[in-house]
Design a protein around this motif. Structure first.
Motif, short mmCIF file in Angstrom:
data_model
loop_
_atom_site.label_atom_id
_atom_site.label_comp_id
_atom_site.label_asym_id
_atom_site.label_seq_id
_atom_site.Cartn_x
_atom_site.Cartn_y
_atom_site.Cartn_z
N GLY A 1 -22.25 -28.08 35.81
CA GLY A 1 -23.10 -27.46 36.94
C GLY A 1 -23.59 -26.29 36.44
N ILE A 2 -23.78 -25.34 37.30
CA ILE A 2 -24.21 -24.02 37.14
C ILE A 2 -23.37 -22.88 37.85
CG2 ILE A 2 -26.61 -24.51 36.48
CD1 ILE A 2 -27.56 -23.36 39.34
N MET A 3 -23.32 -21.77 37.37
CA MET A 3 -22.66 -20.66 38.15
C MET A 3 -23.60 -19.60 38.56
SD MET A 3 -18.78 -19.94 37.00
CE MET A 3 -18.78 -19.97 35.52
N VAL A 4 -23.53 -19.08 39.98
CA VAL A 4 -24.57 -18.19 40.44
C VAL A 4 -24.13 -17.17 41.17
CG1 VAL A 4 -26.56 -18.35 42.31
CG2 VAL A 4 -26.12 -20.39 41.11
N ASN A 5 -24.59 -15.91 41.03
CA ASN A 5 -24.04 -14.70 41.57
C ASN A 5 -24.96 -14.35 42.78
OD1 ASN A 5 -26.20 -13.37 40.89
ND2 ASN A 5 -25.27 -12.49 39.04
N GLU B 1 -22.62 -21.62 31.05
CA GLU B 1 -21.59 -22.55 31.56
C GLU B 1 -21.05 -23.53 30.57
OE1 GLU B 1 -24.48 -22.33 32.91
OE2 GLU B 1 -24.32 -21.69 34.83
N GLY B 2 -22.09 -24.05 29.68
CA GLY B 2 -21.71 -25.16 28.57
C GLY B 2 -21.54 -24.47 27.30
N ALA B 3 -21.11 -23.42 27.30
CA ALA B 3 -21.13 -22.62 25.61
C ALA B 3 -20.00 -23.54 24.92
CB ALA B 3 -20.50 -21.37 25.89
N ASP B 4 -19.03 -24.07 25.54
CA ASP B 4 -17.94 -24.95 24.79
C ASP B 4 -17.23 -25.62 25.54
OD1 ASP B 4 -16.20 -25.43 22.65
OD2 ASP B 4 -15.89 -23.48 21.82
N PHE B 5 -16.31 -26.46 25.16
CA PHE B 5 -15.43 -27.05 26.00
C PHE B 5 -14.84 -26.18 26.98
CE2 PHE B 5 -15.23 -30.47 22.45
CZ PHE B 5 -15.54 -31.59 23.20
N THR C 1 -30.63 -25.95 27.54
CA THR C 1 -31.83 -25.43 28.15
C THR C 1 -32.63 -24.76 27.17
OG1 THR C 1 -30.74 -23.56 28.79
CG2 THR C 1 -30.93 -25.05 30.39
N ASN C 2 -34.11 -24.85 27.44
CA ASN C 2 -35.04 -24.03 26.42
C ASN C 2 -35.58 -22.83 27.21
OD1 ASN C 2 -35.16 -25.50 23.98
ND2 ASN C 2 -36.58 -27.02 25.26
N GLY C 3 -35.24 -21.86 26.63
CA GLY C 3 -36.23 -20.37 27.04
C GLY C 3 -35.78 -19.75 28.00
N PRO D 1 -28.83 -19.03 28.53
CA PRO D 1 -29.02 -20.35 27.99
C PRO D 1 -27.77 -21.14 28.85
CG PRO D 1 -28.12 -19.11 26.28
CD PRO D 1 -28.62 -17.96 27.34
N LYS D 2 -28.00 -22.53 28.97
CA LYS D 2 -26.89 -23.40 28.76
C LYS D 2 -26.80 -24.43 27.87
CE LYS D 2 -24.40 -26.41 31.88
NZ LYS D 2 -24.01 -27.38 33.08
N SER D 3 -25.68 -24.32 26.89
CA SER D 3 -25.85 -24.96 25.63
C SER D 3 -25.55 -26.49 25.56
CB SER D 3 -24.94 -24.09 24.66
OG SER D 3 -25.11 -22.76 24.76
N ASN D 4 -24.78 -26.82 26.48
CA ASN D 4 -24.20 -28.35 26.47
C ASN D 4 -24.24 -28.72 27.97
OD1 ASN D 4 -23.37 -29.12 23.81
ND2 ASN D 4 -22.41 -26.85 24.15
N TRP D 5 -24.21 -30.21 28.01
CA TRP D 5 -23.99 -30.72 29.47
C TRP D 5 -25.04 -30.23 30.50
CZ3 TRP D 5 -19.45 -28.15 27.53
CH2 TRP D 5 -18.89 -28.72 26.52
#
Ligand SMILES: Cc1cc2nc3c(=O)[nH]c(=O)nc-3n(C[C@H](O)[C@H](O)[C@H](O)COP(=O)(O)OP(=O)(O)OC[C@H]3O[C@@H](n4cnc5c(N)ncnc54)[C@H](O)[C@@H]3O)c2cc1C
Length: 492
Positions: free
Chosen positions: A291-295, A304-308, A399-401, A405-409
């Motif tokens: 998902g995403i994390m929001v402040n 959120e998807g940088a790595d496992f 994600t692009n741009g 970023p979110k890198s995976n999933w």
């Protein structure tokens, strides 16, 4: 002054109990001192899910640890492998190449052997299907190298070790906290302890310190981890306040490792100040890669998807702590809610649900809803829809741009109902501590072993810096606990 023992072990968590059993195997008389009452025994080790990181080249290695694996399990599961080299590479990468080069090879070389040894004391292991595998068709596929957990989780581990301790006739005193070491002519010869307000000197040939880090000490957290850390929730025991570290420093031990670092995760915002044994580790919320994390500002603030998850969860608690108000919301849509771990379905959860993004925005307490809605629009537009989504690998669907970023999933948030879970920072354990050698002897500031003093578990510094590969705390406690107990029992 009371009776004398060959070895006193301070603490009664995993590291301590392994040390006590190993010392007993050397023929030593052993006394275990535990500050907690019987009802809260087991330290942080009892709060765990029992994830246990060990190196294995293939399923034959796993069968040594889990001979109970059935034909059906073997036929329907891809366990893969997690070689010693991979474990080493993970420890190096995750700790930014700081982890102690003397200790890491021991941790890895002994990781499977110690599990086999624990079996001889009644501990059982199982495949970690629930948390480390995904079902693809009719097969389970493990990911991230972490395939094994202790059967019965932390409670099962402590129960089995305690039964072994009883079977060996090892004495344990509860509500008996060590306060100081007895030092004579530069050698450690016992401890001063307090039980029911009474001070007692207990003598021994050797002392093993296995009394955890300083995560439950708000003052030390603020002093060493920094401003704001007093506000973190403690995920586990309230008794790990740094006493063992303090006692050792007082006799000249060298402070070692990442004193400003800790293992800290996303943890329910309304969780109690210390762990709750009924809930165990279920206040954690570890499915954020989907998902995403929001402040509070309505912004995403981390990849959120940088790595496992195994390689990011232990450092993201700190990132949440740094957000305004020390909280965040994890947001998911209906495409992924079936992937959420069991901990999202407990009764004690801070959760909202909505059929539209606008309704969700109005329900995210303390969040700038207008900005949240704009941000989701930008995020959705940036998702690389052409890359297939696959939760079992780092799928590169990013994600692009985006500035963050979110890198995976990455998936668009577009399918109701939406769910959001509120988290804050939960601290697990601290990374800084004492310096030990290969025999788990505590070193002084001149790098000489302090005669009679050994250490294992969380209070050993030098293994983890900045971050931590999931499931290594128990392995470390078992490996160095066993070594410390053996060394202390042999009077090394
Ligand atoms: C919620 C949660 C989930 C976790 N999940 C996992 C997991 O799945 N896998 C994994 O590898 N790791 C996990 N960890 C980390 C893991 O718990 C620790 O790394 C490990 O258990 C530490 O073992 P230990 O024996 O050093 O400390 P502990 O198990 O905390 O034992 C220390 C003991 O010392 C006692 N003590 C403290 N001061 C004194 C004193 N002065 N005198 C006498 N006794 C004293 C304490 O009461 C405590 O019982 C988790 C931790 C938490 C909190």
């Amino acid at each position: 002054m009371s009776a004398s023992y060959d070895v006193i072990v301070v603490g009664a968590g995993n590291a301590a109990l392994c040390a006590a059993l190993a010392a007993r195997e050397q023929g030593a008389s052993v006394l275990v001192l535990e500050r907690a009452p019987h009802a809260e025994r087991g330290g942080n080790s009892r709060y765990t899910a029992g994830a246990f990181r060990l190196a294995f080249d293939g399923v034959d290695d796993l069968l040594e640890v889990m001979p109970e694996l059935t034909e059906h399990e073997l036929a329907t599961t891809d366990f893969g492998s997690y070689t010693a080299d991979q474990f080493f590479a993970d420890m190096a990468r995750i700790t930014q190449y700081r982890a102690d080069p003397d200790l890491v090879p021991i941790l890895i070389d002994q990781s499977r052997a110690v599990a086999v040894w624990m079996r001889t004391h009644g501990v059982r292991f199982s495949p970690s299907y629930g948390r480390q595998a995904f079902r693809i068709g009719d097969r389970f596929r493990f990911w991230g190298g972490l395939a094994v957990e202790v059967t019965g989780g932390g409670p099962g581990l402590i129960e089995a070790l305690m039964q072994a301790i009883e079977a060996q006739g090892i004495e344990i005193r509860y509500e008996c906290g060590a306060t100081d070491l007895i030092e004579e002519d530069g050698e450690v010869r016992g401890v001063v302890a307090r039980q029911n307000g009474r001070r007692e000197e207990i003598r021994a040939g050797a002392v093993v310190l296995a009394s955890g880090g300083f995560e439950a000490n708000a003052e030390w957290r603020t002093r060493y981890l920094g401003a704001g850390w007093d506000l973190a929730k403690v995920r586990g025991t309230r008794f790990n306040t740094g006493a063992g570290i303090r006692m050792a420093l007082a006799v000249g031990a060298m402070p070692w490792g990442n004193w400003s670092g800790s293992h800290a995760v996303a943890w329910d915002r309304n969780a109690p100040d210390f762990g709750d044994l009924r809930v165990g580790d279920n206040f954690q919320k570890h499915s954020y890669p989907f998902g995403i994390m929001v402040n509070a500002n309505g912004e995403r603030f981390v990849d959120e998807g940088a790595d496992f998850r195994n390689y990011t969860y232990a450092k993201y608690g700190q990132v949440v702590l740094q957000q305004p108000g020390q909280f965040a919301w994890q947001v998911f849509d209906a495409k992924v809610t079936h992937l959420l771990r069991d901990e999202y379905r407990i009764r004690e959860v801070t959760k909202v649900r909505a059929d539209t993004l606008e309704e969700l925005a109005s329900k995210l307490e303390d969040v700038n809803g207008a900005r949240f809605l704009e941000m989701v629009e930008e995020y959705n537009a940036a998702v690389q829809d052409d890359v297939p989504f696959d939760p079992t690998v780092k799928d590169g669907r990013g994600t692009n741009g985006l500035a963050v970023p979110k890198s995976n999933w990455a998936n668009r948030l577009d399918t109701p109902p939406y769910e959001a879970y509120e988290v804050t920072c939960g601290i697990t354990f601290t990374f800084g501590g004492l310096r030990i050698d290969r025999n788990a002897r505590v070193l002084d500031t001149a790098m000489q072993p302090i005669p009679g003093l050994y250490a294992a578990g969380e209070l050993v510094g030098g293994l983890f810096y900045f971050n931590y590969p999931g499931g290594t705390g128990l392995t470390s406690g078992s490996v160095f606990g066993r070594i410390a107990g053996t060394s202390a029992g042999q009077g090394l």
